[in-house]
Design a protein around this motif. Structure first.
Motif, PDB file in Angstrom:
ATOM      1  N   SER A  81       3.382   1.724   1.676  1.00 52.62           N
ATOM      2  CA  SER A  81       1.741   1.569   1.413  1.00 52.62           C
ATOM      3  C   SER A  81       1.357   2.784   0.422  1.00 52.62           C
ATOM      4  CB  SER A  81       1.450   2.826   3.033  1.00 52.62           C
ATOM      5  OG  SER A  81       1.364   1.604   4.089  1.00 52.62           O
TER       6      SER A  81
ATOM      7  N   LYS B 223       1.362   0.310  -2.730  1.00 51.57           N
ATOM      8  CA  LYS B 223      -0.116  -0.368  -2.606  1.00 51.57           C
ATOM      9  C   LYS B 223      -0.458   0.264  -3.290  1.00 51.57           C
ATOM     10  CE  LYS B 223       1.199  -4.086  -0.593  1.00 51.57           C
ATOM     11  NZ  LYS B 223       1.250  -5.936  -1.148  1.00 51.57           N
TER      12      LYS B 223
ATOM     13  N   GLY C 282      -4.040  -4.369   4.753  1.00 48.06           N
ATOM     14  CA  GLY C 282      -4.503  -3.637   3.428  1.00 48.06           C
ATOM     15  C   GLY C 282      -5.240  -2.308   4.200  1.00 48.06           C
TER      16      GLY C 282
ATOM     17  N   TYR D  48      -0.016  -2.249   8.140  1.00 49.79           N
ATOM     18  CA  TYR D  48      -0.117  -2.529   6.612  1.00 49.79           C
ATOM     19  C   TYR D  48      -0.565  -3.331   5.890  1.00 49.79           C
ATOM     20  CZ  TYR D  48       2.990  -3.431   2.167  1.00 49.79           C
ATOM     21  OH  TYR D  48       3.763  -4.134   1.018  1.00 49.79           O
TER      22      TYR D  48
END
Length: 279
Positions: free
Chosen positions: A124, A127, A92, A89
């Motif tokens: 996650s 994002k 990215g 996480y």
């Protein structure tokens, strides 16, 4: 016979030495696949933490992954899977974080770290939320994942932020409906526009899009000559957001043609407005 056996043994040793030597010079070959014993899981876990502290997240992920690979279903594998999800996480590598996080939840849903891993799954997805002109699938998945944190782990420290992430995701979903509704308004396709604004009022009443949604309903209904519904939308808007510029504009539109806000209690808008804060 003994001489032949000794010669054969020597050749095996030389071949193994050459293979290992070659591997040492080739960084792309994983020597753990050559039958050599890996470090114990506790050592790998400590090495992973040390790499994290040093900022070497890629190597940390490899250490944690190797624990799960070499010691499946052990306590160290469970702990390694938590850390692997977190590291991915942070890197990215969101799809990989989701894969390891979901695997953890399938195997250890009642464990002490389950709330945290479920929260990482929600983060996650969060994002991956994009602006409202694009697909909002990640926003929907964020809501589902964070709601699972709230429902299944209500006493966890992640609940407050999970609620905040849900509010943001709902704002995004409402914003997507508004974006489509405005598209139809520009083309004077009022029924199609109303259907989108209605979704916001009924499904996302406590989002940052609600004021504009009510004001757009005033415009759309008024443009169609359905004045009573326009008046109701304006009345609901004024009662809940009297200082809103959207209400000022709606009031001006109605007054310009001799009408004023007036709520019809039987309207779907009036019924839906009961979900609004402050109503």
């Amino acid at each position: 016979m003994k001489t032949a056996r000794a010669l054969f043994a020597s050749l095996l040793v030389l071949s193994a030495s050459a293979l290992i030597s070659g591997c040492q010079s080739d960084p792309d070959i994983d020597i753990t696949k050559l039958g050599l014993q890996s470090d114990p899981p506790d050592v790998l876990y400590s090495q992973g933490l040390a790499n994290m502290k040093a900022g070497n997240m890629a190597e940390a992920a490899r250490k944690f992954d190797s624990i799960d690979r070499d010691n499946p279903f052990s306590e160290w594998a469970r702990k390694g899977l938590v850390m692997s999800t977190f590291v991915k996480y942070r890197q990215g590598r969101l799809d990989e974080a989701l894969a390891s996080g979901n695997r953890y939840m399938a195997q250890y849903p009642k464990s002490k770290d389950a709330a945290y891993v479920q929260y990482l799954i929600g983060l996650s997805y969060s994002k991956q939320i994009v602006d409202v002109t694009q697909d909002q699938r990640a926003a929907s998945r964020t809501i589902d994942a964070m709601q699972a944190v709230i429902d299944n782990y209500p006493d966890s420290e992640y609940v407050d932020d999970a609620q905040a992430k849900i509010r943001f995701a709902r704002d995004q979903l409402a914003g997507k409906e508004m974006q489509i509704g405005r598209y139809y308004m520009e083309r004077k396709e009022y029924l199609a526009a109303i259907s989108r604004f209605r979704i916001v009022v009924e499904k996302y009443p406590n989002t940052n899009q609600i004021e504009e949604a009510l004001a757009r309903l005033v415009e759309a209904y008024y443009a169609m000559g359905i004045v009573e519904e326009a008046q109701t939308a304006a009345a609901v808007l004024g009662r809940n957001y009297p200082d809103s510029q959207w209400y000022a504009d709606s009031y001006k539109l109605l007054k310009s043609n001799g009408a004023e806000p007036r709520e019809n209690q039987g309207s779907w808008i009036s019924q839906a407005s009961k979900k609004l804060l402050g109503t």
